[in-house]
Every structure is written in structure tokens, then in C-alpha cells.
Design an enzyme around this catalytic site. Structure first.
Site, PDB file in Angstrom:
ATOM      1  N   PRO A  17      41.201  38.970  33.598  1.00 40.46           N
ATOM      2  CA  PRO A  17      42.465  38.830  33.034  1.00 40.46           C
ATOM      3  C   PRO A  17      42.975  40.426  33.072  1.00 40.46           C
ATOM      4  O   PRO A  17      42.422  41.305  32.950  1.00 40.46           O
ATOM      5  CB  PRO A  17      42.227  38.714  31.593  1.00 40.46           C
ATOM      6  CG  PRO A  17      40.746  38.846  31.316  1.00 40.46           C
ATOM      7  CD  PRO A  17      40.144  38.695  32.710  1.00 40.46           C
ATOM      8  N   MET A  18      44.062  40.666  33.568  1.00 37.57           N
ATOM      9  CA  MET A  18      44.931  42.075  33.570  1.00 37.57           C
ATOM     10  C   MET A  18      46.292  41.778  32.961  1.00 37.57           C
ATOM     11  O   MET A  18      47.139  41.193  33.739  1.00 37.57           O
ATOM     12  CB  MET A  18      44.800  42.711  34.684  1.00 37.57           C
ATOM     13  CG  MET A  18      43.192  43.102  35.164  1.00 37.57           C
ATOM     14  SD  MET A  18      43.384  43.971  36.811  1.00 37.57           S
ATOM     15  CE  MET A  18      43.326  42.739  38.110  1.00 37.57           C
ATOM     16  N   ALA A  19      46.793  42.318  31.874  1.00 44.19           N
ATOM     17  CA  ALA A  19      48.092  42.282  31.350  1.00 44.19           C
ATOM     18  C   ALA A  19      48.943  42.674  32.232  1.00 44.19           C
ATOM     19  O   ALA A  19      48.707  44.035  32.746  1.00 44.19           O
ATOM     20  CB  ALA A  19      48.036  43.042  29.914  1.00 44.19           C
ATOM     21  N   GLN A  72      43.411  33.380  28.656  1.00 46.12           N
ATOM     22  CA  GLN A  72      42.960  34.420  27.524  1.00 46.12           C
ATOM     23  C   GLN A  72      43.728  34.421  26.218  1.00 46.12           C
ATOM     24  O   GLN A  72      44.834  34.841  26.583  1.00 46.12           O
ATOM     25  CB  GLN A  72      42.477  35.567  28.129  1.00 46.12           C
ATOM     26  CG  GLN A  72      41.825  36.477  27.125  1.00 46.12           C
ATOM     27  CD  GLN A  72      41.493  37.956  27.547  1.00 46.12           C
ATOM     28  OE1 GLN A  72      42.541  38.778  27.883  1.00 46.12           O
ATOM     29  NE2 GLN A  72      40.467  38.530  27.836  1.00 46.12           N
ATOM     30  N   CYS A 102      39.722  44.427  24.183  1.00 47.75           N
ATOM     31  CA  CYS A 102      40.789  44.996  24.620  1.00 47.75           C
ATOM     32  C   CYS A 102      41.045  46.347  23.884  1.00 47.75           C
ATOM     33  O   CYS A 102      41.032  46.375  22.527  1.00 47.75           O
ATOM     34  CB  CYS A 102      42.295  44.290  24.330  1.00 47.75           C
ATOM     35  SG  CYS A 102      43.654  45.543  24.689  1.00 47.75           S
ATOM     36  N   GLY A 203      33.397  45.337  35.885  1.00 49.60           N
ATOM     37  CA  GLY A 203      33.442  46.883  35.745  1.00 49.60           C
ATOM     38  C   GLY A 203      32.849  47.607  36.962  1.00 49.60           C
ATOM     39  O   GLY A 203      31.772  47.517  37.537  1.00 49.60           O
TER      40      GLY A 203
HETATM   41  C1  LIG Z   1      46.202  46.770  33.917  1.00 46.37           C
HETATM   42  C2  LIG Z   1      45.056  46.273  33.476  1.00 46.37           C
HETATM   43  C3  LIG Z   1      45.311  45.167  32.286  1.00 46.37           C
HETATM   44  C4  LIG Z   1      44.274  44.742  31.712  1.00 46.37           C
HETATM   45  N1  LIG Z   1      44.441  43.632  30.883  1.00 46.37           N
HETATM   46  C5  LIG Z   1      43.542  42.858  30.167  1.00 46.37           C
HETATM   47  C6  LIG Z   1      43.465  41.771  29.548  1.00 46.37           C
HETATM   48  O1  LIG Z   1      44.671  41.395  29.452  1.00 46.37           O
HETATM   49  N2  LIG Z   1      42.553  41.210  28.864  1.00 46.37           N
HETATM   50  C7  LIG Z   1      41.308  41.700  28.909  1.00 46.37           C
HETATM   51  O2  LIG Z   1      40.075  40.982  28.532  1.00 46.37           O
HETATM   52  N3  LIG Z   1      41.161  42.838  29.794  1.00 46.37           N
HETATM   53  C8  LIG Z   1      42.112  43.334  30.411  1.00 46.37           C
HETATM   54  N4  LIG Z   1      41.669  44.326  31.235  1.00 46.37           N
HETATM   55  C9  LIG Z   1      40.391  44.890  31.701  1.00 46.37           C
HETATM   56  C10 LIG Z   1      39.920  44.041  32.913  1.00 46.37           C
HETATM   57  O3  LIG Z   1      40.043  42.658  32.654  1.00 46.37           O
HETATM   58  C11 LIG Z   1      38.437  44.506  33.089  1.00 46.37           C
HETATM   59  O4  LIG Z   1      37.697  44.327  32.166  1.00 46.37           O
HETATM   60  C12 LIG Z   1      38.635  45.967  33.615  1.00 46.37           C
HETATM   61  O5  LIG Z   1      39.636  46.293  34.284  1.00 46.37           O
HETATM   62  C13 LIG Z   1      37.152  46.404  34.215  1.00 46.37           C
HETATM   63  O6  LIG Z   1      36.845  45.633  35.268  1.00 46.37           O
HETATM   64  P1  LIG Z   1      37.226  46.540  37.180  1.00 46.37           P
HETATM   65  O7  LIG Z   1      36.754  47.663  36.898  1.00 46.37           O
HETATM   66  O8  LIG Z   1      36.970  45.292  37.846  1.00 46.37           O
HETATM   67  O9  LIG Z   1      38.749  46.892  36.709  1.00 46.37           O
HETATM   68  C14 LIG Z   1      42.967  45.070  32.016  1.00 46.37           C
HETATM   69  C15 LIG Z   1      42.635  46.072  32.861  1.00 46.37           C
HETATM   70  C16 LIG Z   1      43.627  46.663  33.531  1.00 46.37           C
HETATM   71  C17 LIG Z   1      43.321  47.627  34.481  1.00 46.37           C
END
Ligand SMILES: Cc1cc2nc3c(=O)[nH]c(=O)nc-3n(C[C@H](O)[C@H](O)[C@H](O)COP(=O)(O)O)c2cc1C
Length: 327
Positions: A17-19, A72, A102, A203
Site C-alpha cells: 500500500p502506498m498513499a 488497508q 505508518c 523493504g
Molecule cells: C509514498 C509512500 C506511501 C506509503 N503509504 C503507505 C500506506 O498507505 N500504508 C502502509 O502500510 N505503508 C505505506 N508505505 C510504506 C510501504 O508500504 C512500504 O512498507 C515501504 O515503502 C517499504 O517498502 P519498499 O522498500 O518496497 O518501498 C508508503 C510508502 C511510500 C513510499
């Protein structure tokens, strides 16, 4: 085959999930590329949902093509979270996920997201209330803890397991770390050892080799990817090919340009101008990260106003890269 309860996750790769990012358009882009087992929506405020906030209701739309889809939710109290989860189920989500990771100040101030790792009693009340409220599988996504001295992810994992959670996802940084340092994958292995429910590792996965290494080193049941998918929306099909001993050709600069332009034309056609500008700015930044000579493009972002200016900026940027590829 990996499954979250009765929902097959094949291949075992999950869009995090990414906001502001994993909206319907981006989820569809990833889904249509193939190789992703589950896509996740941007987080949804339980209070906002229960208030009937029009922006949130708009965000909750999805198409059948996206399934399986996880929605989520975040919030700070059991009754509201349970109500919101019921609504998520009513709207047809395949999986409901609770955000307990978060680290943004706005969410922490509302005692939600990672703040719940500072009060596992409330965290457990929320998990139990949500679990009771719905019949679809429930997952929980969390971090290591609030900071280095308070790493209680194993305890939270056990609480999840004891309360009927179908799977958990761990992003092994503390809330204080936000996105600094690197994800400490050894904690994913420790969580996997401690629990009998599936663990999704998350991650810093940016390549197919990273994904294979995360599975090998941690024993995680699935790999969840966030930022790697915005830099390279092909990542899921590349990983799926890699895991089945195949290899996929790298997308060309033309492929990338066409993907971005298609996405931008969709945004421009559908969204009202102010929101469209915000989305175009966000995705220009995300898509260009890591590409050669892209800093100048990102510096330009805030001076671009009209939709056509974004289209031109992208076309000009790739016009410089494409001849290099041919050379
Ligand atoms: C722009 C952005 C928005 C995010 N929004 C959420 C979210 O809404 N909920 C959540 O659980 N994690 C959120 N995350 C975290 C990601 O889901 C993830 O845990 C984190 O980026 C690490 O994974 P990655 O290295 O593959 O990016 C967000 C990350 C980014 C960069």
C-alpha cells in the site's frame, strides 16, 4: 502455492500500500503487466470512511480486474475500525489489512499507524474487534517498533497470530527511522521463526535478485514491494520470471515513455485539473527516480502547471534517452 487464508497469492508477490500512489490507475497498470499476486489500495482512514468523506469513498473504487485486492484501513479505536472493516468487506475487498506501521506525524498524532506499536493493548483490541466484524481474511502490516529501544514486532506478531490474523507483513525499520538506513531483513527471518502464520517480507526490494535473496535469507512466504514498483512497474513480472528460472527482457526507454504517457493521459482525462496536477507531479517524480539525468526533470516538477507541460516534459526527457539506447 501461497495463499492468505483461502485467497491464492500466485505468484507470492504483493504490491505494497502506498498513499497517493496505489490508486486504481496504478494498481491496474501493475496488474495488467502480470506477475503480481495481490494489489493493495492506499490506506483508508476508518474515521473518514465512517463519516462518508467523499474523497475517501471515491478512493475506495476498484475494478474486478484488480482482484485479488486488499484494502488497508487505519485508525485508533476498535469500534470504528470494526465498522470500517465491515464496510470494506461490504464493498467486496478480498482481504482487509490493518496499518500498524505508518510513521507519518499526522497518523501518529491520531494514535494510529505505528503509534499502535506503542500500546499493544489497544493494538490487540483493534485486531480482535476487526477480526470479529468480518469474514474475509485479515492481515496486519507493521514495522519493528517505535524506535531501536522499543522493538516489539515479535510480540505484535504473536498477538496477530493469537487473534486469527491470516498473515502479517513486516517492513523491518522502526517508525523513528521512517525510510532512512536500510531494511534489516534478519528481523523478517526472526518473525518467520516465531510465528506459524505466513509472513510477508517488505523493504528495499528493487530487483528480481533482491526478491530471490529476501526469500532465501528470511524464508518469508511472500515479498511485498512498494517503491521498487514505482521506479519499475515491470518488477513483478521480472521477479516472477526470475523465480521460475526464466528471464524477461528489460523494458526499453520507449516502453517506459509509453507507459508514463498512457498513465498521464488517463489522469488528465478523468481527474479535475487541480487533482490531476497533483497526480502528474507525484508520478513524474516517482517514475523518473533513478533514471539517467532525471534530476533536472524532478526540479522542474513544481513549475509545471498545465497537463500538456507534463506530457511535453516527459517526451523531451525520453527523446534524449532513446537515441542513446539505439547507439
Ligand atoms: C509514498 C509512500 C506511501 C506509503 N503509504 C503507505 C500506506 O498507505 N500504508 C502502509 O502500510 N505503508 C505505506 N508505505 C510504506 C510501504 O508500504 C512500504 O512498507 C515501504 O515503502 C517499504 O517498502 P519498499 O522498500 O518496497 O518501498 C508508503 C510508502 C511510500 C513510499
Amino acid at each position: 502455492m501461497f495463499a492468505i487464508d483461502h485467497i491464492p497469492v500466485d505468484p507470492p508477490l504483493v504490491l505494497a500500500p502506498m498513499a497517493g500512489v496505489t490508486d486504481r490507475d496504478f494498481r491496474l497498470i501493475v496488474r495488467r503487466m502480470g506477475g503480481v499476486g495481490v494489489v493493495t489500495m492506499e490506506f483508508i482512514s476508518s474515521k473518514g470512511l465512517m463519516r462518508g468523506d467523499p474523497q475517501i469513498l471515491q478512493r475506495l473504487t476498484f475494478s474486478e480486474e484488480e482482484r485479488p485486492l486488499s484494502i488497508q484501513i487505519y485508525g485508533s479505536d476498535g469500534p470504528t475500525m470494526a465498522e470500517a472493516a465491515r464496510e470494506v468487506e461490504r464493498r467486496g475487498a478480498d482481504i482487509c489489512d490493518i496499518n500498524m506501521g505508518c510513521p507519518s506525524n499526522k497518523v501518529l498524532k491520531g494514535c494510529a499507524g505505528a503509534a499502535l506499536m506503542g500500546d499493544l493493548k489497544v493494538a490487540e483490541e483493534i485486531i480482535a474487534a476487526v477480526r470479529q466484524a468480518i469474514s474475509i481474511p485479515l492481515t496486519v502490516k507493521f514495522r519493528l517498533g517505535l524506535d531501536d529501544r522499543r522493538q516489539n514486532y515479535l510480540e505484535l506478531g504473536r498477538i496477530c497470530e493469537a487473534n486469527g490474523v491470516a498473515a502479517v507483513a513486516l517492513h523491518p525499520r522502526t517508525a523513528r527511522q521512517k525510510f532512512t538506513g536500510s531494511a534489516a531483513w534478519r528481523h523478517i527471518a526472526a518473525l518467520k521463526d516465531a510465528l506459524s502464520i505466513p509472513v510477508m517480507g517488505n523493504g528495499d526490494v528493487g530487483t528480481p535478485e533482491d526478491a530471490a535473496r529476501m526469500i532465501r535469507e528470511t524464508g518469508c512466504d511472500a515479498v511485498m514491494i512498494g517503491r521498487g514498483a514505482t521506479r519499475n512497474p515491470w518488477i513483478f513480472c521480472q521477479i516472477a520470471a526470475h523465480l521460475s528460472n526464466g528471464d524477461m527482457p528489460q523494458p526499453t526507454w520507449e516502453d517506459r515513455r509509453d507507459l508514463i504517457l498512457d498513465h498521464f493521459h488517463t489522469i488528465i482525462a478523468r481527474e479535475e485539473p487541480k487533482f490531476a496536477r497533483f497526480k502528474l507531479q507525484t508520478f513524474t517524480g516517482l517514475y523518473s527516480k533513478g533514471l539517467p539525468d532525471s534530476l533536472k526533470l524532478r526540479r522542474q516538477i513544481h513549475s509545471l502547471q498545465e497537463p500538456e507541460q507534463f506530457i511535453e516534459a516527459i517526451e523531451r526527457f525520453f527523446d534524449k534517452l532513446i537515441p542513446r539506447q539505439a547507439a
